[in-house]
Write a protein that holds these residues in place. Structure first.
Motif, PDB file in Angstrom:
ATOM      1  N   THR A 200       3.847  -4.683   9.370  1.00 26.40           N
ATOM      2  CA  THR A 200       4.186  -4.395   7.977  1.00 26.40           C
ATOM      3  C   THR A 200       3.041  -3.661   7.290  1.00 26.40           C
ATOM      4  OG1 THR A 200       5.637  -6.331   7.852  1.00 26.40           O
ATOM      5  CG2 THR A 200       4.838  -5.441   5.777  1.00 26.40           C
ATOM      6  N   ARG A 201       1.797  -4.047   7.586  1.00 18.83           N
ATOM      7  CA  ARG A 201       0.644  -3.350   7.006  1.00 18.83           C
ATOM      8  C   ARG A 201       0.588  -1.904   7.489  1.00 18.83           C
ATOM      9  NH1 ARG A 201      -4.408  -4.408   4.708  1.00 18.83           N
ATOM     10  NH2 ARG A 201      -5.357  -2.382   4.273  1.00 18.83           N
ATOM     11  N   SER A 202       0.856  -1.670   8.762  1.00 20.39           N
ATOM     12  CA  SER A 202       0.845  -0.305   9.287  1.00 20.39           C
ATOM     13  C   SER A 202       1.888   0.554   8.579  1.00 20.39           C
ATOM     14  CB  SER A 202       1.109  -0.312  10.800  1.00 20.39           C
ATOM     15  OG  SER A 202       0.077  -0.988  11.484  1.00 20.39           O
ATOM     16  N   TYR A 203       3.067  -0.033   8.357  1.00 22.57           N
ATOM     17  CA  TYR A 203       4.134   0.701   7.676  1.00 22.57           C
ATOM     18  C   TYR A 203       3.705   1.029   6.245  1.00 22.57           C
ATOM     19  CZ  TYR A 203       8.810   1.929   6.006  1.00 22.57           C
ATOM     20  OH  TYR A 203       9.885   2.598   5.474  1.00 22.57           O
ATOM     21  N   SER A 204       3.150   0.060   5.531  1.00 19.96           N
ATOM     22  CA  SER A 204       2.721   0.265   4.146  1.00 19.96           C
ATOM     23  C   SER A 204       1.625   1.316   4.063  1.00 19.96           C
ATOM     24  CB  SER A 204       2.232  -1.052   3.540  1.00 19.96           C
ATOM     25  OG  SER A 204       3.241  -2.039   3.572  1.00 19.96           O
ATOM     26  N   ASP A 205       0.638   1.222   4.957  1.00 20.30           N
ATOM     27  CA  ASP A 205      -0.463   2.191   4.953  1.00 20.30           C
ATOM     28  C   ASP A 205       0.062   3.607   5.185  1.00 20.30           C
ATOM     29  OD1 ASP A 205      -2.314   0.249   4.461  1.00 20.30           O
ATOM     30  OD2 ASP A 205      -3.078   0.140   6.518  1.00 20.30           O
ATOM     31  N   LYS A 206       1.018   3.732   6.093  1.00 25.53           N
ATOM     32  CA  LYS A 206       1.586   5.051   6.395  1.00 25.53           C
ATOM     33  C   LYS A 206       2.311   5.610   5.180  1.00 25.53           C
ATOM     34  CE  LYS A 206       4.461   7.494   9.766  1.00 25.53           C
ATOM     35  NZ  LYS A 206       5.301   7.331  10.995  1.00 25.53           N
ATOM     36  N   PHE A 207       3.054   4.756   4.465  1.00 24.70           N
ATOM     37  CA  PHE A 207       3.776   5.207   3.264  1.00 24.70           C
ATOM     38  C   PHE A 207       2.788   5.673   2.193  1.00 24.70           C
ATOM     39  CE2 PHE A 207       5.385   4.220  -0.998  1.00 24.70           C
ATOM     40  CZ  PHE A 207       6.540   4.990  -1.015  1.00 24.70           C
ATOM     41  N   ILE A 208       1.751   4.886   1.966  1.00 27.26           N
ATOM     42  CA  ILE A 208       0.752   5.237   0.951  1.00 27.26           C
ATOM     43  C   ILE A 208       0.040   6.536   1.329  1.00 27.26           C
ATOM     44  CG2 ILE A 208      -1.446   4.517  -0.088  1.00 27.26           C
ATOM     45  CD1 ILE A 208      -0.402   1.609   0.149  1.00 27.26           C
ATOM     46  N   HIS A 209      -0.311   6.684   2.609  1.00 23.97           N
ATOM     47  CA  HIS A 209      -1.015   7.883   3.068  1.00 23.97           C
ATOM     48  C   HIS A 209      -0.108   9.110   3.016  1.00 23.97           C
ATOM     49  CE1 HIS A 209      -3.749  10.380   5.377  1.00 23.97           C
ATOM     50  NE2 HIS A 209      -2.738  10.697   6.176  1.00 23.97           N
ATOM     51  N   THR A 210       1.140   8.969   3.470  1.00 17.66           N
ATOM     52  CA  THR A 210       2.068  10.109   3.498  1.00 17.66           C
ATOM     53  C   THR A 210       2.306  10.663   2.106  1.00 17.66           C
ATOM     54  OG1 THR A 210       3.179   9.245   5.475  1.00 17.66           O
ATOM     55  CG2 THR A 210       4.405  10.838   4.143  1.00 17.66           C
ATOM     56  N   ASN A 211       2.377   9.765   1.115  1.00 19.34           N
ATOM     57  CA  ASN A 211       2.624  10.193  -0.261  1.00 19.34           C
ATOM     58  C   ASN A 211       1.340  10.410  -1.058  1.00 19.34           C
ATOM     59  OD1 ASN A 211       5.739  10.031  -0.688  1.00 19.34           O
ATOM     60  ND2 ASN A 211       5.233   8.140   0.421  1.00 19.34           N
ATOM     61  N   ASP A 212       0.208  10.287  -0.352  1.00 22.21           N
ATOM     62  CA  ASP A 212      -1.101  10.552  -0.963  1.00 22.21           C
ATOM     63  C   ASP A 212      -1.272   9.788  -2.283  1.00 22.21           C
ATOM     64  OD1 ASP A 212      -3.621  11.672  -0.982  1.00 22.21           O
ATOM     65  OD2 ASP A 212      -2.997  13.476  -2.057  1.00 22.21           O
ATOM     66  N   LEU A 213      -0.932   8.493  -2.243  1.00 19.71           N
ATOM     67  CA  LEU A 213      -0.935   7.686  -3.459  1.00 19.71           C
ATOM     68  C   LEU A 213      -2.337   7.169  -3.793  1.00 19.71           C
ATOM     69  CD1 LEU A 213       2.291   5.530  -2.956  1.00 19.71           C
ATOM     70  CD2 LEU A 213       2.031   7.608  -4.326  1.00 19.71           C
ATOM     71  N   ARG A 214      -2.664   7.222  -5.051  1.00 21.24           N
ATOM     72  CA  ARG A 214      -3.885   6.574  -5.528  1.00 21.24           C
ATOM     73  C   ARG A 214      -3.588   5.084  -5.725  1.00 21.24           C
ATOM     74  NH1 ARG A 214      -3.390  10.804  -9.113  1.00 21.24           N
ATOM     75  NH2 ARG A 214      -2.819   9.309 -10.751  1.00 21.24           N
ATOM     76  N   VAL A 215      -4.400   4.243  -5.122  1.00 25.44           N
ATOM     77  CA  VAL A 215      -4.211   2.796  -5.225  1.00 25.44           C
ATOM     78  C   VAL A 215      -5.227   2.242  -6.220  1.00 25.44           C
ATOM     79  CG1 VAL A 215      -4.259   0.606  -3.995  1.00 25.44           C
ATOM     80  CG2 VAL A 215      -3.313   2.636  -2.884  1.00 25.44           C
ATOM     81  N   LYS A 216      -4.725   1.626  -7.276  1.00 26.23           N
ATOM     82  CA  LYS A 216      -5.616   1.063  -8.293  1.00 26.23           C
ATOM     83  C   LYS A 216      -6.414  -0.092  -7.723  1.00 26.23           C
ATOM     84  CE  LYS A 216      -5.492  -1.145 -12.865  1.00 26.23           C
ATOM     85  NZ  LYS A 216      -4.592  -1.599 -13.965  1.00 26.23           N
ATOM     86  N   ARG A 217      -5.712  -0.987  -7.027  1.00 25.80           N
ATOM     87  CA  ARG A 217      -6.349  -2.164  -6.424  1.00 25.80           C
ATOM     88  C   ARG A 217      -5.398  -2.740  -5.400  1.00 25.80           C
ATOM     89  NH1 ARG A 217      -9.012  -7.322  -9.733  1.00 25.80           N
ATOM     90  NH2 ARG A 217     -10.043  -8.252  -7.919  1.00 25.80           N
ATOM     91  N   SER A 218      -5.935  -3.444  -4.424  1.00 27.08           N
ATOM     92  CA  SER A 218      -5.064  -4.072  -3.432  1.00 27.08           C
ATOM     93  C   SER A 218      -5.539  -5.480  -3.121  1.00 27.08           C
ATOM     94  CB  SER A 218      -5.032  -3.243  -2.137  1.00 27.08           C
ATOM     95  OG  SER A 218      -6.315  -3.186  -1.547  1.00 27.08           O
ATOM     96  N   TYR A 219      -4.582  -6.337  -2.800  1.00 25.95           N
ATOM     97  CA  TYR A 219      -4.860  -7.714  -2.382  1.00 25.95           C
ATOM     98  C   TYR A 219      -4.261  -7.898  -0.995  1.00 25.95           C
ATOM     99  CZ  TYR A 219      -5.845  -8.521  -7.336  1.00 25.95           C
ATOM    100  OH  TYR A 219      -6.363  -8.460  -8.607  1.00 25.95           O
TER     101      TYR A 219
END
Length: 298
Positions: A200-219
């Motif tokens: 699930t983390r790999s999938y989430s990381d790929k989505f964030i990277h593919t869309n070049d999203l700025r992440v404010k903070r993560s837990y």
């Protein structure tokens, strides 16, 4: 019987402890020690360095461990083939599953399999995808069921079903009030994620990277249950399988963000060592798994 001694030796090697091996095999510690001494006398070589806390294999022990695993596998296969003459499936299966599969999909399948083949002993280990792949590679498992990508050499990977992924938030999150949410509207969000090594983390990381999203903070949480609770409490947004949040969605505790385009489905795989032959029990389990795939996906 030499097979019994080899089984004791392999269990001690894998548990790194005489007492734990004895508990698993229902043997006293002196009985375990005797079997190891008999093997060392048989091969005229020291097989293990012992200490009060752990056991370390010698070079000779490492050689015997690898060969013993193969011998025990062949022995079990022979038992299976003989039992098949009487139309019986027996033996044991050590299954490893990543969290989504192990906690939300496998229990019903295991119950059905156990009812059909009551003489098969089933053992289930639940861990993240990376840990399951490593355990399979080390011959600690007969079969792995995972949702993350596996890159280990020597592992055969077979797709058996698809999984729907959802972008989730608490019901009062601002994104849930919108009719449509585009990926570029997800900049500067707080994310709730699984640990590295999780599918699930790999999938989430790929989505964030593919869309070049700025992440404010993560837990980061090491369980899907923790992620669910955090999302429901309003800590942030997350991506999880629909399997994991079905009850929370129905209860209105968590809401699926109306993302457009929708998240792509991901594959669920079963993985096996290419070099190891499957026992009849494992083959029958895989057959049951594939038979139930249409049901699982409904």
């Amino acid at each position: 019987m030499i097979v019994d001694a080899l089984r004791v030796f392999v269990t001690v090697a894998e548990q790194n402890n005489f007492s734990r091996a004895g508990e698993l095999l229902n043997l006293s510690q002196p009985a375990v020690s005797l079997q190891i001494r008999n093997l060392e006398n048989e091969f005229n070589a020291k097989l293990m360095h012992r200490s009060p806390k752990h056991v370390v294999l010698t070079d000779a022990g490492e050689i015997l461990y690898r060969q013993a695993k193969q011998i025990l596998s062949l022995y079990e296969q022979g038992k299976q083939d003989i039992h098949l003459l009487h139309q019986k499936v027996t033996g044991s299966i050590q299954i490893g599953a990543s969290f989504t599969i192990g906690e939300y999909i496998l229990p019903r399948l295991l119950a059905d399999f156990a009812n059909q083949f009551p003489e098969v002993d089933l053992s289930l280990t639940i861990a993240n995808t990376e840990e399951i792949a490593l355990a399979l590679k080390a011959n600690k498992l007969d079969l792995g069921l995972v949702e993350g990508e596996v890159s280990q050499n020597g592992i055969q990977i077979t797709t058996y079903m698809k999984d729907e992924m959802l972008l989730l938030a608490s019901p009062d999150h601002p994104l849930c009030a919108k009719k449509t949410v585009k990926p570029d509207m997800l900049h500067d969000c707080t994310w709730v994620l699984r640990e590295h090594g999780s599918g699930t983390r790999s999938y989430s990381d790929k989505f964030i990277h593919t869309n070049d999203l700025r992440v404010k903070r993560s837990y980061v949480f090491t369980s899907s249950q923790g992620v669910k609770e955090a999302v429901a409490a309003g800590l942030g947004i997350s991506i999880l399988s629909r399997w994991i949040v079905r009850k929370e969605l129905e209860a209105g505790e968590i809401t699926a963000i109306p993302l457009n385009p929708k998240l792509t489905e991901r594959d669920f795989w079963f993985i096996q060592n290419k070099d190891n032959s499957s026992s009849m029990a494992v083959q029958m389990f895989i057959q049951k798994l594939l038979e139930q795939t249409p049901f699982v996906r409904s």
